[in-house]
Motif scaffolding. Structure first.
Motif, mmCIF file in Angstrom:
data_model
loop_
_atom_site.group_PDB
_atom_site.id
_atom_site.type_symbol
_atom_site.label_atom_id
_atom_site.label_comp_id
_atom_site.label_asym_id
_atom_site.label_seq_id
_atom_site.Cartn_x
_atom_site.Cartn_y
_atom_site.Cartn_z
ATOM 1 N N VAL A 1 0.829 -1.203 0.000
ATOM 2 C CA VAL A 1 0.000 0.000 0.000
ATOM 3 C C VAL A 1 0.866 1.257 0.000
ATOM 4 O O VAL A 1 0.589 2.214 -0.739
ATOM 5 N N SER A 2 1.904 1.265 0.808
ATOM 6 C CA SER A 2 2.782 2.440 0.882
ATOM 7 C C SER A 2 3.408 2.744 -0.472
ATOM 8 O O SER A 2 3.512 3.908 -0.893
ATOM 9 N N GLU A 3 3.809 1.685 -1.179
ATOM 10 C CA GLU A 3 4.415 1.873 -2.492
ATOM 11 C C GLU A 3 3.384 2.293 -3.526
ATOM 12 O O GLU A 3 3.606 3.228 -4.305
ATOM 13 N N LYS A 4 2.240 1.615 -3.538
ATOM 14 C CA LYS A 4 1.201 1.917 -4.527
ATOM 15 C C LYS A 4 0.686 3.343 -4.384
ATOM 16 O O LYS A 4 0.448 4.038 -5.380
ATOM 17 N N LEU A 5 0.509 3.790 -3.133
ATOM 18 C CA LEU A 5 -0.031 5.119 -2.891
ATOM 19 C C LEU A 5 1.044 6.198 -2.816
ATOM 20 O O LEU A 5 0.744 7.368 -2.634
ATOM 21 N N LYS A 6 2.296 5.767 -2.911
ATOM 22 C CA LYS A 6 3.433 6.701 -2.877
ATOM 23 C C LYS A 6 3.441 7.539 -1.598
ATOM 24 O O LYS A 6 3.664 8.755 -1.627
ATOM 25 N N LEU A 7 3.190 6.868 -0.478
ATOM 26 C CA LEU A 7 3.288 7.522 0.826
ATOM 27 C C LEU A 7 4.760 7.667 1.171
ATOM 28 O O LEU A 7 5.509 6.684 1.170
ATOM 29 N N THR A 8 5.177 8.869 1.465
ATOM 30 C CA THR A 8 6.612 9.126 1.596
ATOM 31 C C THR A 8 7.111 9.264 3.027
ATOM 32 O O THR A 8 8.297 9.480 3.244
ATOM 33 N N ASN A 9 6.204 9.136 3.997
ATOM 34 C CA ASN A 9 6.642 9.350 5.380
ATOM 35 C C ASN A 9 5.992 8.351 6.338
ATOM 36 O O ASN A 9 5.432 8.735 7.362
ATOM 37 N N VAL A 10 6.040 7.071 5.980
ATOM 38 C CA VAL A 10 5.531 6.024 6.872
ATOM 39 C C VAL A 10 6.597 5.718 7.919
ATOM 40 O O VAL A 10 7.740 5.404 7.569
ATOM 41 N N GLN A 11 6.238 5.821 9.173
ATOM 42 C CA GLN A 11 7.178 5.599 10.273
ATOM 43 C C GLN A 11 6.742 4.364 11.059
ATOM 44 O O GLN A 11 5.637 4.323 11.579
ATOM 45 N N VAL A 12 7.604 3.369 11.100
ATOM 46 C CA VAL A 12 7.296 2.127 11.804
ATOM 47 C C VAL A 12 7.598 2.310 13.286
ATOM 48 O O VAL A 12 8.699 2.710 13.669
ATOM 49 N N VAL A 13 6.604 2.036 14.111
ATOM 50 C CA VAL A 13 6.701 2.230 15.558
ATOM 51 C C VAL A 13 6.795 0.858 16.227
ATOM 52 O O VAL A 13 5.945 -0.005 16.006
ATOM 53 N N ARG A 14 7.826 0.651 17.034
ATOM 54 C CA ARG A 14 7.990 -0.619 17.747
ATOM 55 C C ARG A 14 8.399 -0.347 19.192
ATOM 56 O O ARG A 14 8.953 0.706 19.516
ATOM 57 N N ALA A 15 8.158 -1.341 20.038
ATOM 58 C CA ALA A 15 8.694 -1.290 21.402
ATOM 59 C C ALA A 15 10.212 -1.356 21.332
ATOM 60 O O ALA A 15 10.783 -1.957 20.406
ATOM 61 N N LEU A 16 10.866 -0.757 22.290
ATOM 62 C CA LEU A 16 12.326 -0.827 22.344
ATOM 63 C C LEU A 16 12.763 -2.260 22.633
ATOM 64 O O LEU A 16 12.095 -2.995 23.362
ATOM 65 N N ASP A 17 13.882 -2.653 22.054
ATOM 66 C CA ASP A 17 14.413 -4.002 22.307
ATOM 67 C C ASP A 17 14.595 -4.250 23.795
ATOM 68 O O ASP A 17 14.322 -5.355 24.287
ATOM 69 N N LYS B 1 2.080 -1.959 21.939
ATOM 70 C CA LYS B 1 1.280 -0.980 21.203
ATOM 71 C C LYS B 1 1.185 0.361 21.915
ATOM 72 O O LYS B 1 1.584 1.396 21.390
ATOM 73 N N THR B 2 0.598 0.331 23.116
ATOM 74 C CA THR B 2 0.243 1.582 23.775
ATOM 75 C C THR B 2 1.458 2.443 24.097
ATOM 76 O O THR B 2 1.497 3.639 23.779
ATOM 77 N N ILE B 3 2.450 1.860 24.747
ATOM 78 C CA ILE B 3 3.623 2.631 25.154
ATOM 79 C C ILE B 3 4.411 3.150 23.951
ATOM 80 O O ILE B 3 4.753 4.342 23.891
ATOM 81 N N PRO B 4 4.717 2.305 22.956
ATOM 82 C CA PRO B 4 5.455 2.822 21.791
ATOM 83 C C PRO B 4 4.697 3.910 21.039
ATOM 84 O O PRO B 4 5.302 4.900 20.606
ATOM 85 N N LEU B 5 3.365 3.740 20.892
ATOM 86 C CA LEU B 5 2.606 4.754 20.176
ATOM 87 C C LEU B 5 2.572 6.063 20.938
ATOM 88 O O LEU B 5 2.752 7.136 20.360
ATOM 89 N N GLU B 6 2.352 5.996 22.232
ATOM 90 C CA GLU B 6 2.301 7.221 23.029
ATOM 91 C C GLU B 6 3.624 7.971 22.946
ATOM 92 O O GLU B 6 3.649 9.207 22.910
ATOM 93 N N ARG B 7 4.724 7.237 22.892
ATOM 94 C CA ARG B 7 6.039 7.863 22.791
ATOM 95 C C ARG B 7 6.127 8.696 21.505
ATOM 96 O O ARG B 7 6.688 9.790 21.506
ATOM 97 N N GLU B 8 5.570 8.190 20.417
ATOM 98 C CA GLU B 8 5.620 8.903 19.145
ATOM 99 C C GLU B 8 4.561 9.994 19.058
ATOM 100 O O GLU B 8 4.813 11.074 18.515
#
Length: 243
Positions: free
Chosen positions: A83-99, A124-131
């Motif tokens: 989807v990101s490629e097809k729609l040419k979204l240029t600022n997708v940021q992957v959010v993950r918990a810290l290792d 989910k909750t903690i990593p998203l809230e951080r961003e």
């Protein structure tokens, strides 16, 4: 930005945009100085492509936060890239918990088996809230037809202590979502064809049977219905299909 409480700001924005359609709400919100820094949070789930498509032609550089819990279906990860490629979204940021957080709280990846709430909080909750702390408002795909507390949903709502939520699709019907995807020839999540109506993490998601609530396949067999990113101050503010 507007002065006053969050509720006052939301009320003023709702009055400003009350006669606008979804695309115009999104377009104007992304350029409204009274909203400040805005991001879209997307699960790249079964209906996510609608808002992603709107953003792609309104402002393709909009930050899109995608939460990778590291327990998603491979199909979701592939779909996100497609989807990101097809729609040419240029600022997708992957959010993950810290290792370090995962190593401390879920070193063997089994936390979901005995505490789904803790697992969702960690991944989910903690990593998203951080961003989200970097933004003044965020865009959601919530809709009135999903029921519960959403039945009176407005385009803008307060998220204490300091953010606003933007719900461009608040007034859409379920048919509108399906029609939009068909009319714009948008790619569907591959698991939809396999009976998955609401798609989350692989260990906690199953297909639904005909006539079941779309979220019946999430945390099946438990009382849990939400992952935690849909709460404000401990109170659930999102409910219904494919949150």
């Amino acid at each position: 930005m507007l002065d006053g409480s969050l509720d006052d700001r939301a009320a003023l924005l709702n009055d400003r945009y009350k006669h606008h359609a979804a695309t115009e709400v999104l377009r104007r919100a992304l350029n409204d100085p009274d909203l400040g820094r805005v991001t879209l949070v997307s699960s790249f789930g079964s209906e996510s492509v609608v808002l992603l498509h709107m953003v792609s032609f309104v402002a393709p550089g909009t930050p899109v936060l995608f939460i990778d819990t590291q327990m998603l279906f491979p199909e979701t990860l592939d779909y996100q890239l497609e989807v990101s490629e097809k729609l040419k979204l240029t600022n997708v940021q992957v959010v993950r918990a810290l290792d370090s957080e995962v190593a401390l709280n879920d070193p063997d990846g089994t936390l979901h088996q005995f505490s789904t709430d803790s697992c969702c909080d960690l991944r989910k909750t903690i990593p998203l809230e951080r961003e989200l702390g970097k933004f003044d408002a965020w865009i959601t795909g919530r809709k009135r037809f999903q029921g519960g507390e959403r039945q009176e949903l407005q385009f803008f709502e307060a998220e204490p202590p300091a953010r606003l939520r933007i719900n461009p699709l608040a007034h859409w019907r379920k048919e509108d979502v399906q029609d939009y995807m068909a009319e714009n020839n948008l790619p569907r999540h591959p698991l939809v064809a396999k009976g998955y109506a609401s798609i989350g993490c692989a260990p906690c998601t199953s297909p639904v049977k005909p006539g079941e609530d779309p979220r019946a396949g999430r945390w099946r067999g438990s009382q849990k219905t939400e992952c935690g990113i849909h709460f404000i101050g401990g109170k659930m503010v999102r409910a219904g299909a494919n949150s």
